[in-house]
Design a protein around this motif. Structure first.
Motif, PDB file in Angstrom:
ATOM      1  N   ARG A   1      36.650   8.889  38.308  1.00  0.00           N
ATOM      2  CA  ARG A   1      35.690   9.499  39.249  1.00  0.00           C
ATOM      3  C   ARG A   1      36.246  10.785  39.842  1.00  0.00           C
ATOM      4  O   ARG A   1      35.564  11.790  39.886  1.00  0.00           O
ATOM      5  CB  ARG A   1      35.345   8.534  40.381  1.00  0.00           C
ATOM      6  N   LEU A   2      37.477  10.724  40.325  1.00  0.00           N
ATOM      7  CA  LEU A   2      38.071  11.922  40.927  1.00  0.00           C
ATOM      8  C   LEU A   2      38.394  12.980  39.881  1.00  0.00           C
ATOM      9  O   LEU A   2      38.325  14.173  40.160  1.00  0.00           O
ATOM     10  CB  LEU A   2      39.323  11.562  41.715  1.00  0.00           C
ATOM     11  N   GLY A   3      38.736  12.545  38.682  1.00  0.00           N
ATOM     12  CA  GLY A   3      39.034  13.489  37.610  1.00  0.00           C
ATOM     13  C   GLY A   3      37.836  14.318  37.213  1.00  0.00           C
ATOM     14  O   GLY A   3      37.975  15.460  36.773  1.00  0.00           O
ATOM     15  N   SER A   4      36.634  13.755  37.390  1.00  0.00           N
ATOM     16  CA  SER A   4      35.430  14.516  37.066  1.00  0.00           C
ATOM     17  C   SER A   4      35.091  15.524  38.170  1.00  0.00           C
ATOM     18  O   SER A   4      34.384  16.487  37.937  1.00  0.00           O
ATOM     19  CB  SER A   4      34.248  13.578  36.832  1.00  0.00           C
ATOM     20  N   ILE A   5      35.632  15.297  39.369  1.00  0.00           N
ATOM     21  CA  ILE A   5      35.369  16.200  40.498  1.00  0.00           C
ATOM     22  C   ILE A   5      36.425  17.290  40.577  1.00  0.00           C
ATOM     23  O   ILE A   5      36.118  18.460  40.681  1.00  0.00           O
ATOM     24  CB  ILE A   5      35.323  15.409  41.822  1.00  0.00           C
ATOM     25  N   ARG A   6      37.694  16.890  40.550  1.00  0.00           N
ATOM     26  CA  ARG A   6      38.792  17.844  40.615  1.00  0.00           C
ATOM     27  C   ARG A   6      39.841  17.478  39.573  1.00  0.00           C
ATOM     28  O   ARG A   6      40.019  16.326  39.253  1.00  0.00           O
ATOM     29  CB  ARG A   6      39.392  17.908  42.013  1.00  0.00           C
ATOM     30  N   LYS A   7      40.539  18.454  39.099  1.00  0.00           N
ATOM     31  CA  LYS A   7      41.455  18.237  37.977  1.00  0.00           C
ATOM     32  C   LYS A   7      42.910  18.105  38.408  1.00  0.00           C
ATOM     33  O   LYS A   7      43.724  17.608  37.655  1.00  0.00           O
ATOM     34  CB  LYS A   7      41.338  19.393  36.970  1.00  0.00           C
ATOM     35  N   GLU A   8      43.284  18.530  39.594  1.00  0.00           N
ATOM     36  CA  GLU A   8      44.683  18.533  40.014  1.00  0.00           C
ATOM     37  C   GLU A   8      45.001  17.357  40.931  1.00  0.00           C
ATOM     38  O   GLU A   8      44.194  16.977  41.775  1.00  0.00           O
ATOM     39  CB  GLU A   8      45.014  19.831  40.749  1.00  0.00           C
ATOM     40  N   ASN A   9      46.182  16.813  40.773  1.00  0.00           N
ATOM     41  CA  ASN A   9      46.730  15.761  41.638  1.00  0.00           C
ATOM     42  C   ASN A   9      45.849  14.517  41.742  1.00  0.00           C
ATOM     43  O   ASN A   9      45.854  13.836  42.758  1.00  0.00           O
ATOM     44  CB  ASN A   9      47.015  16.307  43.037  1.00  0.00           C
ATOM     45  N   VAL A  10      45.103  14.227  40.715  1.00  0.00           N
ATOM     46  CA  VAL A  10      44.244  13.046  40.729  1.00  0.00           C
ATOM     47  C   VAL A  10      45.059  11.779  40.495  1.00  0.00           C
ATOM     48  O   VAL A  10      44.862  10.775  41.172  1.00  0.00           O
ATOM     49  CB  VAL A  10      43.122  13.172  39.672  1.00  0.00           C
ATOM     50  N   TRP A  11      45.989  11.825  39.543  1.00  0.00           N
ATOM     51  CA  TRP A  11      46.774  10.639  39.201  1.00  0.00           C
ATOM     52  C   TRP A  11      47.558  10.108  40.403  1.00  0.00           C
ATOM     53  O   TRP A  11      47.475   8.917  40.696  1.00  0.00           O
ATOM     54  CB  TRP A  11      47.694  10.944  38.007  1.00  0.00           C
ATOM     55  N   PRO A  12      48.316  10.947  41.157  1.00  0.00           N
ATOM     56  CA  PRO A  12      49.045  10.403  42.312  1.00  0.00           C
ATOM     57  C   PRO A  12      48.118   9.802  43.369  1.00  0.00           C
ATOM     58  O   PRO A  12      48.428   8.772  43.963  1.00  0.00           O
ATOM     59  CB  PRO A  12      49.806  11.607  42.881  1.00  0.00           C
ATOM     60  N   PHE A  13      46.966  10.423  43.588  1.00  0.00           N
ATOM     61  CA  PHE A  13      46.028   9.902  44.582  1.00  0.00           C
ATOM     62  C   PHE A  13      45.476   8.548  44.147  1.00  0.00           C
ATOM     63  O   PHE A  13      45.395   7.615  44.951  1.00  0.00           O
ATOM     64  CB  PHE A  13      44.874  10.893  44.808  1.00  0.00           C
ATOM     65  N   ALA A  14      45.139   8.415  42.870  1.00  0.00           N
ATOM     66  CA  ALA A  14      44.624   7.143  42.360  1.00  0.00           C
ATOM     67  C   ALA A  14      45.691   6.054  42.458  1.00  0.00           C
ATOM     68  O   ALA A  14      45.399   4.906  42.789  1.00  0.00           O
ATOM     69  CB  ALA A  14      44.149   7.309  40.919  1.00  0.00           C
ATOM     70  N   VAL A  15      46.945   6.412  42.195  1.00  0.00           N
ATOM     71  CA  VAL A  15      48.056   5.452  42.306  1.00  0.00           C
ATOM     72  C   VAL A  15      48.196   4.991  43.751  1.00  0.00           C
ATOM     73  O   VAL A  15      48.329   3.794  44.027  1.00  0.00           O
ATOM     74  CB  VAL A  15      49.371   6.086  41.792  1.00  0.00           C
ATOM     75  N   LEU A  16      48.171   5.919  44.694  1.00  0.00           N
ATOM     76  CA  LEU A  16      48.306   5.564  46.113  1.00  0.00           C
ATOM     77  C   LEU A  16      47.128   4.726  46.604  1.00  0.00           C
ATOM     78  O   LEU A  16      47.313   3.783  47.383  1.00  0.00           O
ATOM     79  CB  LEU A  16      48.458   6.818  46.968  1.00  0.00           C
ATOM     80  N   MET A  17      45.935   5.051  46.171  1.00  0.00           N
ATOM     81  CA  MET A  17      44.759   4.277  46.594  1.00  0.00           C
ATOM     82  C   MET A  17      44.800   2.849  46.048  1.00  0.00           C
ATOM     83  O   MET A  17      44.528   1.893  46.781  1.00  0.00           O
ATOM     84  CB  MET A  17      43.466   4.977  46.133  1.00  0.00           C
ATOM     85  N   SER A  18      45.127   2.690  44.783  1.00  0.00           N
ATOM     86  CA  SER A  18      45.171   1.331  44.221  1.00  0.00           C
ATOM     87  C   SER A  18      46.342   0.548  44.813  1.00  0.00           C
ATOM     88  O   SER A  18      46.208  -0.643  45.108  1.00  0.00           O
ATOM     89  CB  SER A  18      45.242   1.356  42.691  1.00  0.00           C
ATOM     90  N   GLY A  19      47.489   1.204  45.046  1.00  0.00           N
ATOM     91  CA  GLY A  19      48.638   0.548  45.677  1.00  0.00           C
ATOM     92  C   GLY A  19      48.335   0.153  47.119  1.00  0.00           C
ATOM     93  O   GLY A  19      48.708  -0.921  47.575  1.00  0.00           O
ATOM     94  N   GLY A  20      47.650   1.036  47.843  1.00  0.00           N
ATOM     95  CA  GLY A  20      47.263   0.734  49.223  1.00  0.00           C
ATOM     96  C   GLY A  20      46.293  -0.434  49.297  1.00  0.00           C
ATOM     97  O   GLY A  20      46.398  -1.296  50.171  1.00  0.00           O
ATOM     98  N   SER A  21      45.354  -0.484  48.367  1.00  0.00           N
ATOM     99  CA  SER A  21      44.403  -1.603  48.327  1.00  0.00           C
ATOM    100  C   SER A  21      45.113  -2.913  47.996  1.00  0.00           C
ATOM    101  O   SER A  21      44.800  -3.955  48.555  1.00  0.00           O
ATOM    102  CB  SER A  21      43.321  -1.328  47.280  1.00  0.00           C
ATOM    103  N   PHE A  22      46.079  -2.835  47.093  1.00  0.00           N
ATOM    104  CA  PHE A  22      46.882  -4.008  46.725  1.00  0.00           C
ATOM    105  C   PHE A  22      47.632  -4.531  47.946  1.00  0.00           C
ATOM    106  O   PHE A  22      47.639  -5.737  48.224  1.00  0.00           O
ATOM    107  CB  PHE A  22      47.849  -3.597  45.610  1.00  0.00           C
TER     108      PHE A  22
END
Length: 130
Positions: A78-99
């Motif tokens: 979802r974020l990759g379709s909106i913006r191309k930079e720094n998406v992977w670290p943000f997705a990692v932090l969001m899934s880790g935070g939810s965990f």
């Protein structure tokens, strides 16, 4: 760029070993029970192999599948379709935070693990997930 899978597996293994060592050290130094095998016993003290297998093997697989597989992938795409930079670290932090947030619900369980053990679960869950 994404780290190699072997690096991630080694990282997770090291974090688990550190978490276990901290748990044992805290349990010995405080004299308080942080982790107990009582969760795997029935009322008569008989070992429940199916419950132990679920808690030690199946639950972690389900959690990894959901948080690292489904949730991470959805956020990343979802974020990759909106913006191309720094998406992977943000997705990692969001899934880790939810965990970590999911494991923090164990604070509400008065018959389960000690509060210190739950705190270790939350912190290590976030660190491993991030």
């Amino acid at each position: 760029t994404r780290p190699a899978v072997s690096v991630y597996i080694a990282y997770v293994a090291v974090i688990h070993i550190i978490s276990l060592a901290l748990t044992i050290m805290l349990q010995k130094s405080t004299g308080k029970v942080i982790f107990t095998t009582a969760n795997y016993l029935d009322k008569d003290g008989n070992f429940l192999a199916e419950k132990a297998a679920d808690m030690l093997l199946l639950a972690p697989i389900r959690e990894e599948f959901f948080f690292r597989g489904i949730m991470f992938s959805l956020i990343y795409r979802r974020l990759g379709s909106i913006r191309k930079e720094n998406v992977w670290p943000f997705a990692v932090l969001m899934s880790g935070g939810s965990f970590a947030l999911l494991h923090s619900m164990n604070f509400l369980n008065s018959q389960g693990h000690s509060k210190l053990y739950v705190a270790l679960q939350v912190v290590s869950g976030f660190v491993i997930g991030s």
